[in-house]
Write an enzyme that holds these catalytic residues in place. Structure first.
Site, short mmCIF file in Angstrom:
data_model
loop_
_atom_site.label_atom_id
_atom_site.label_comp_id
_atom_site.label_asym_id
_atom_site.label_seq_id
_atom_site.Cartn_x
_atom_site.Cartn_y
_atom_site.Cartn_z
N ALA A 1 0.84 -1.21 0.00
CA ALA A 1 0.00 0.00 0.00
C ALA A 1 0.87 1.25 0.00
O ALA A 1 1.87 1.31 0.73
CB ALA A 1 -0.91 0.00 1.23
N TYR A 2 0.47 2.25 -0.80
CA TYR A 2 1.21 3.52 -0.82
C TYR A 2 1.18 4.15 0.57
O TYR A 2 0.15 4.15 1.23
CB TYR A 2 0.62 4.47 -1.87
CG TYR A 2 0.78 3.92 -3.27
CD1 TYR A 2 2.05 3.74 -3.81
CD2 TYR A 2 -0.32 3.53 -4.03
CE1 TYR A 2 2.21 3.19 -5.08
CE2 TYR A 2 -0.17 2.99 -5.29
CZ TYR A 2 1.12 2.82 -5.81
OH TYR A 2 1.28 2.27 -7.06
N GLY B 1 8.17 -0.13 25.34
CA GLY B 1 8.89 0.83 24.48
C GLY B 1 7.90 1.87 23.99
O GLY B 1 6.77 1.96 24.49
N GLU C 1 7.12 -5.99 31.10
CA GLU C 1 8.33 -5.48 30.45
C GLU C 1 9.54 -6.16 31.10
O GLU C 1 9.64 -6.22 32.32
CB GLU C 1 8.39 -3.95 30.63
CG GLU C 1 9.73 -3.29 30.34
CD GLU C 1 10.24 -3.50 28.93
OE1 GLU C 1 9.55 -3.13 27.97
OE2 GLU C 1 11.37 -4.05 28.79
N GLY D 1 9.36 -4.19 19.58
CA GLY D 1 10.31 -3.59 18.65
C GLY D 1 10.06 -4.05 17.23
O GLY D 1 9.16 -4.85 16.97
N HIS E 1 2.64 35.13 24.02
CA HIS E 1 2.13 34.82 25.36
C HIS E 1 0.62 34.69 25.33
O HIS E 1 -0.03 35.46 24.64
CB HIS E 1 2.52 35.93 26.35
CG HIS E 1 2.01 35.67 27.72
ND1 HIS E 1 2.57 34.72 28.55
CD2 HIS E 1 0.96 36.21 28.41
CE1 HIS E 1 1.90 34.70 29.69
NE2 HIS E 1 0.91 35.60 29.64
#
Ligand code: FAD
Length: 474
Positions: free
Chosen positions: A42-43, A188, A209, A277, A450
């Site tokens: 897919a693009y 992560g 974890e 990951g 501000h």
């Protein structure tokens, strides 16, 4: 070439249409190169279809629902009902708009688009297998090639994404209903973003974890803020435990974990999200045909001009190493195309920002104070806590800070770490400062609107020079 093949030739062949590949292709075409972009799926790649964009759409939706439901202090009493299939449809509309935009942009710039999987035959030829059986093959000869094949989620032993209750981030982002309970393996950035988002939508999230904290690689004071906000949202963390397996239970799954000492625990959920990951994708390419090898982590090594060891072949984006981020992929894609066109381009990796869309957001660029010291600088560090920011108070969002790191000698800004709402936007100013070697005086002397969060960047730069007005100087 196999008899019966169609053969074409191109100046620049780009493999993969994620943010690395499509950007390389467009820049190549802009520079007058006859450019061909091959995509097998897919693009827009992972980023637009299964990564940055869908996750940020859901994070925005979850933020809206959560904010509306927790604003009693401000006199707002609401109990928003979340229709996940509607939110899913809205996300898909956003994705479709962007992916069809990529296709249109490529065509409008004169990029030739091919659908199929590219594999090298030699240093100047790829074979492209189109779609399913009987769809045929095509051979394309090229002058230069850019490998932009990206990455896929790492699968851990005992957790096969083919099993329905085991979810990758891609599968989670296709959810049609909000899970009541979810076990998340990995704290992560992807695990933390999705856990925070789901907790805001009402899911009971349990995170396991292996390491002893969230977000490896980030400084302790950053982790502390983000972890404690997630805990306040109800996320339950179990550190020092590796997930070893799962079993189907009458209602969902039971995930087993083990500590280094062999102590086992079990956690229940409707499903388990594995977010440990990502790994580079090179197995689709037959890179050995051109004598290209990966490093020990599977990445293609490149220099600062995105060149691999094969003279006319570039690699960009996730496949070319950390940080695996969309804007790093695009920046490398531009460099690769410009070098292929004979321009003197190179990438300064020092000024690549990174953002984590947790609550609050985290954004960093350049060096931390420790890294500056290791690099031989005497760091001057300035900080502005958000509780001293008028804008943060008006937003009822006072957890976090902006920290600026500079070289004490010259005042040159070396980096920044931000934990704040919209930190992903605020970091752009610090990235510009690092990129152009601006000084603390430049940042502190720039008049900021501000009340804004961006004033905290100015104030942190002033603080590093002992000139802050709204915080006590160090
Ligand atoms: P990809 O986007 O992975 O694209 C590679 C493309 O190559 C794919 O479309 C693939 O189909 C194609 N391909 C592979 N092999 C072949 C072949 N042989 N022939 C033809 N085509 C092939 N990054 C950010 O910067 N910000 C974020 O907020 C962010 N959020 C994320 C959230 C999630 C849940 C995930 C999973 C990732 C996120 N990322 C984010 C990371 C980001 O998606 C990647 O860094 C980025 O997509 C990498 O781009 P790329 O072009 O290198 O590869």
């Amino acid at each position: 070439m196999v008899m019966g093949d169609i053969a074409t030739s191109t100046d620049l062949l780009v493999i993969g249409a994620g943010p690395g590949g499509y950007v390389a292709a467009i820049r190549g075409a802009q520079l007058g190169l006859d450019t061909t972009l091959v995509e097998k799926d897919a693009y827009g790649g992972v980023c637009l279809n299964r990564g940055c964009i869908p996750s940020k759409a859901f994070i925005h939706g979850a933020d809206l629902a959560h904010e509306a439901g927790t604003a009693e202090e401000l006199g707002i009493h609401a109990d928003p009902a979340v229709d996940m299939s509607r939110m899913q449809a809205w996300k898909s509309e956003v994705v479709d708009q962007l992916t069809s935009g990529v296709e249109k942009l490529c065509k409008a710039n004169g990029v030739s688009l091919l659908e199929g999987t590219a594999a090298f035959e030699d240093e100047h030829t790829v074979r492209i297998a189109h779609g399913g059986e009987g769809q045929g093959m095509e051979t394309v000869e090229f002058e230069h090639a850019v490998i932009a094949t990206g990455s896929r989620p790492i699968q851990i032993p005992g957790f096969d994404y083919a099993d329905e209750p085991v979810l990758s981030s891609a599968a989670l982002l296709e959810m049609e209903s909000v899970p009541d309970r979810l076990v998340v393996v990995g704290a992560g950035y992807i695990g933390m973003e999705l856990s925070t988002m789901l907790a805001k939508l009402g899911t009971d999230v349990t995170v396991v974890e292996m390491l002893d904290d969230v977000l490896p690689g980030y400084e302790d004071d950053i982790k502390r803020i983000v972890r404690s906000r997630a805990e306040n949202l109800g996320v339950e963390f179990h550190f020092g435990e590796g997930a070893t397996g799962w079993e189907q239970a009458p209602e969902g799954v039971v995930v087993t974990t083990e500590t280094e000492d062999g102590e086992q625990s079990e956690y229940s959920g409707d499903a388990v999200l594995v977010a440990v990951g990502r790994q580079p994708v090179t197995d689709t390419l037959e890179i050995d045909e051109i004598g290209l090898e990966t490093d020990e982590n599977g990445f293609l090594e490149t220099d600062d001009r995105a060149r691999t060891d094969v003279e006319n072949v570039f690699a960009v984006g996730d496949v070319a190493g950390e940080p695996m981020l969309a804007h790093k992929a695009s920046a490398e894609g531009i460099v690769a195309a410009e070098v292929a066109a004979g321009e003197p381009a190179a990438l300064d990796h020092q000024a690549i920002p990174a953002a984590v869309f947790t609550d609050p957001e985290i954004a960093t660029v350049g060096m931390t104070s420790d890294e500056a010291e290791e690099a031989g600088f005497e760091p001057a560090v300035g900080e502005m806590p958000l509780r001293a920011s008028g804008r943060a108070l008006t937003m009822n969002e006072t957890d976090g800070f902006v920290r600026i790191v500079a070289d004490a000698d010259s005042g040159i800004v070396l980096g920044g770490q931000l934990v704040a709402p919209e930190a992903s936007e605020l970091v752009a100013e610090v990235a510009l400062a690092v990129e152009m070697s601006a000084t603390l005086e430049d940042l502190g002397g720039t008049v900021h609107t501000h009340p804004t969060l961006a004033e905290a960047v100015m104030e942190a730069a002033e603080n590093a020079q002992d000139q802050a007005i709204h915080t006590l100087n160090r």
